[in-house]
Write a protein that holds these residues in place. Structure first.
Motif, mmCIF file in Angstrom:
data_model
loop_
_atom_site.group_PDB
_atom_site.id
_atom_site.type_symbol
_atom_site.label_atom_id
_atom_site.label_comp_id
_atom_site.label_asym_id
_atom_site.label_seq_id
_atom_site.Cartn_x
_atom_site.Cartn_y
_atom_site.Cartn_z
ATOM 1 N N PHE A 56 31.196 52.708 37.258
ATOM 2 C CA PHE A 56 31.733 51.834 36.220
ATOM 3 C C PHE A 56 30.579 51.460 35.296
ATOM 4 N N GLU A 57 30.788 51.610 34.001
ATOM 5 C CA GLU A 57 29.854 51.098 33.004
ATOM 6 C C GLU A 57 30.624 50.141 32.109
ATOM 7 N N ILE A 58 30.078 48.942 31.917
ATOM 8 C CA ILE A 58 30.674 47.927 31.055
ATOM 9 C C ILE A 58 29.964 48.015 29.710
ATOM 10 N N LEU A 59 30.719 48.320 28.673
ATOM 11 C CA LEU A 59 30.113 48.567 27.374
ATOM 12 C C LEU A 59 29.851 47.291 26.601
ATOM 13 N N TYR A 87 34.498 58.397 36.417
ATOM 14 C CA TYR A 87 33.710 57.597 35.496
ATOM 15 C C TYR A 87 34.655 56.657 34.763
ATOM 16 N N VAL A 88 34.346 55.354 34.819
ATOM 17 C CA VAL A 88 35.188 54.344 34.191
ATOM 18 C C VAL A 88 34.357 53.579 33.164
ATOM 19 N N TYR A 103 35.764 48.236 28.446
ATOM 20 C CA TYR A 103 35.602 47.679 27.108
ATOM 21 C C TYR A 103 36.035 46.206 27.123
ATOM 22 N N PRO A 104 35.089 45.276 27.279
ATOM 23 C CA PRO A 104 35.449 43.857 27.393
ATOM 24 C C PRO A 104 36.232 43.312 26.206
ATOM 25 N N ASP A 105 35.816 43.625 24.986
ATOM 26 C CA ASP A 105 36.482 43.068 23.813
ATOM 27 C C ASP A 105 37.926 43.556 23.687
ATOM 28 N N ALA A 106 38.188 44.779 24.076
ATOM 29 C CA ALA A 106 39.541 45.345 24.006
ATOM 30 C C ALA A 106 40.345 45.061 25.276
ATOM 31 N N ARG A 107 39.671 44.538 26.297
ATOM 32 C CA ARG A 107 40.306 44.266 27.589
ATOM 33 C C ARG A 107 41.016 45.515 28.114
ATOM 34 N N LYS A 108 40.259 46.617 28.124
ATOM 35 C CA LYS A 108 40.804 47.862 28.646
ATOM 36 C C LYS A 108 39.689 48.679 29.282
ATOM 37 N N ALA A 109 40.110 49.662 30.049
ATOM 38 C CA ALA A 109 39.169 50.590 30.675
ATOM 39 C C ALA A 109 39.682 52.010 30.460
ATOM 40 N N ALA A 138 34.253 69.433 34.269
ATOM 41 C CA ALA A 138 34.363 68.688 33.002
ATOM 42 C C ALA A 138 35.183 67.418 33.242
ATOM 43 N N TYR A 139 34.886 66.375 32.464
ATOM 44 C CA TYR A 139 35.669 65.149 32.567
ATOM 45 C C TYR A 139 36.989 65.316 31.818
ATOM 46 N N ARG A 140 38.053 64.916 32.505
ATOM 47 C CA ARG A 140 39.386 64.867 31.910
ATOM 48 C C ARG A 140 39.803 63.407 31.889
ATOM 49 N N LYS A 141 40.295 62.965 30.755
ATOM 50 C CA LYS A 141 40.728 61.571 30.659
ATOM 51 C C LYS A 141 42.018 61.386 31.453
ATOM 52 N N VAL A 142 41.987 60.416 32.366
ATOM 53 C CA VAL A 142 43.159 60.068 33.160
ATOM 54 C C VAL A 142 44.043 59.128 32.362
ATOM 55 N N GLY A 143 43.422 58.175 31.655
ATOM 56 C CA GLY A 143 44.185 57.246 30.839
ATOM 57 C C GLY A 143 43.417 55.999 30.493
#
Length: 184
Positions: free
Chosen positions: A101-104, A128-129, A132-138, A147-152
């Motif tokens: 987890f990385e907090i941006l 890899y997660v 995004y604190p300001d958007a309140r989403k991950a 390769a990384y595939r976006k789960v959502g």
């Protein structure tokens, strides 16, 4: 040699002598300043606490935070929170964790979304997660065929992460419960 063509290249041995907080990617030192803000710390605490609880039943996996991962002789990073599913070799992590987890923040977003994204993919980090604190989403990514595939994108959903010896349901809504307005 022209100064423009000269580039310093540092190693883990150099890194261990530096004062302050740094990361080292491909021999390039990257300052970790300013230190994480209160919102960042709250989120890291919630992630770590939740992972610690759900990993109680997993025989080999454990959550760690703010620990250096030495991927090579010239690359050391310090993810916000990670899950390790194999015993460490000594006091330093030298293998890829399963989950990071990385907090941006405005200061780290580019590094986390680009340099670390490529690094973690190349090193074989399964999940890899990006939080995004300001958007309140991950944003959740899974390593598939190298390769990384976006789960959502997750705000108030649960997601099941498959680890080598267990499956973990992570509740993203709990990250935002009781959180004050973003402060940076």
């Amino acid at each position: 040699m022209e100064a423009a063509h000269y580039r310093e290249h540092y190693t883990v041995d150099d890194y261990r002598l530096w004062e302050g907080d740094w990361e080292l990617i491909d021999g390039v030192p990257l300052a970790m300043v300013p230190s994480p803000g209160i919102t960042h710390q709250r989120l890291a605490g919630k992630i770590f606490t939740q992972l610690s609880g759900v990993l109680d039943d997993c025989p080999r996996c454990e959550a760690l935070f703010e620990i250096d991962v030495e991927f090579s002789r010239d690359t050391v990073v310090r993810p916000d929170v990670l899950v390790l599913c194999q015993p460490p070799e000594g006091e330093r992590l030298t293998r890829a964790p399963e989950w990071i987890f990385e907090i941006l923040s405005p200061h780290t977003a580019r590094r986390d979304e680009e340099a670390k994204f490529r690094l973690y993919c190349d090193e074989g980090v399964s999940h890899y997660v990006l939080v995004y604190p300001d958007a309140r989403k991950a944003k959740v990514y899974r390593l598939v065929d190298g390769a990384y595939r976006k789960v959502g994108d997750f705000r108030d959903e649960r997601h099941r992460f498959e680890l080598p010896d267990c499956a973990v349901d992570f509740d993203f809504e709990r990250l935002w419960d009781g959180n004050h307005a973003p402060a940076g």
